[in-house]
Every structure is written in structure tokens, then in C-alpha cells.
Design a protein around this motif. Sequence first.
Motif: not given
Length: 288
Positions: A156-163, A183-185, A208-211, A273-274
Motif C-alpha cells: 500500500x502507499x500513495x493512491x493505493x490504500x484503504x483511505x 502488508x508493507x508500505x 518483506x512485511x511490516x511488524x 504498522x498500518x
Amino acid sequence: MTQQLFCFGLGFTARQIAADYPEWEVLGTSRTPPLDGETGEFSIFPFRRGSPIADFSNLARDVSHILLSIPPDDRGDPVYDEMREQIAGLPNLKWIGYLSTTGVYGDLGGDWVDEESPYNPTGKRGERRMQAEKAWRGLYETRGLPLHIFRLPGIYGPGRNQLVSLKNGKARRIVKPGQVFSRIHVADLAAILVASMQKPNPGAIYNVADDEPAPPQDVVSYAAELLGVVPPPLVDFEAADLSPMARSFYSDSKRVSNSKIKSELGISLKFPTYREGLAALLPGETRI
């Protein structure tokens, strides 16, 4: 000295590298031009199965690093099938990164996986990625190709996320008991890849993943909290109206260990984290 990175699939991840690391000269293949307001400079070349890049050996003669992010199709990996000999013949090649998926591990019922966990794909996408990994590893083993494999979760990141999904009315809180995703930013992913480029270890595999692996509905709820809106209702997975592809994503539940990228590459995640990731993205996304 400028180093050249050639990306087969100059997409979300590769363009983040171009934006965040201007010291790299980024070239690659893409079906889409740069977006309005997009930062980073890169050169784009056409490529598809049945139409290899013309004169690749000449145009890529100074390329030191290659990123492979084009997914395999039902016939295999198109880059491997069309370009492997030209890639293997590049004189200055120091690093190749193959972007695979944690889907090669299959379903672990929410248990942890690390890089030593065996292959156990549960669907066609995971099976294809497993076969692509094996094909590229064959070139590492037989010809010394400087291959590094990165197994990715959702990015996920700019333009591609749950927001954005909430803003567009597409976010859903699907509940399947015990289901967790990693997931990973994209900015952290770019940093991980660059760290590997700076410290090559051919043959290495990295998760590759967040915590914090988390249930997907929790991420939607937090995004709604940031936006100050009511989250969508909870929907039971069994009753949810999902496409076959969307439903297939829920076939696998596992927690992905990121210990190796920290211990070997010295990574300290900017967005562990997310919560940190979505909070940082909020100012750049249009509020509802």
C-alpha cells in the motif's frame, strides 16, 4: 557515479525507488506513462510476451541492477522466457531482484512463516510464482546470476490504500475468523530493495512485511477513524458477495516474519504498522 536500475515492470514499487533515490538512473518497461505530479525520472521501453526489447544488450550495457516485477502468466514468466539470455549476458550486472509473493507459502492457519518455510501454494497465482522463482533460481545455480528473491505481501502507499477505498466507497469489512494478512508500505519496500542493492547476497531470499500482521477489517476501521467517518458494516465472509479472485485472497492466512531484512539488511521500518503508514498518507489523500 550514477548506477543504472532496469525494471521489468516499472510500476508502483519501481517508481517509488525513482522518487526516493534520485542517485539511481531508472529505466524500465511499462504499459502506462508517468502520472501527473509524479516525481522521479525514468526511461520507458516497450515489452510484452512475444515482443522482446530490441537491442537490449546495447541499451542495457551499463545496467548494474535489474528488478523483475512482471507477474507470470499461464505460460510462465514472460521475462524469463523472452529475455533470460540477454540478461545473463550483461557485462556489468551486480544484482537482480525478483518480486515474488508470500503466496508461495500457502495457508498456515495464521501461523508464522520465515524464509525457511517450505513451498505450499494453494492457488494458481502462488503456483505460478513458485515456478517462476525456481526458474530464476536455476540461472543463479547454473550460471551465477546474482539473484535475490523478495516475497511480498499486500503493498500500500500513495493512491493505493484503504483511505482511498473508503473515499471511493469500495472499502468493505469482511470478517473471517482467524484471518490475518501482512502488508508493507511501498516506501519501506523501496528502502529494503535499495539496502539489498547496496549489500548484495546472491541466492538470498527475503520475506518483506511490516511488524504487525492484522485482520483486514481492522485496517479499514482505523482508516475510517482517521477520516472521521463511520466504517462500513461488518460482513461475514461466508455471506459476502465476492468475486472468485477476491474470495481466493482469503484462502491463505499467515503471519510473515520480517526478522531477516532487519538482521541482514539493517532495516528499520519507517512504517512498522498500518497505523503509522495510513496516518502518514492521510494529508495526501482527499478527505470524504
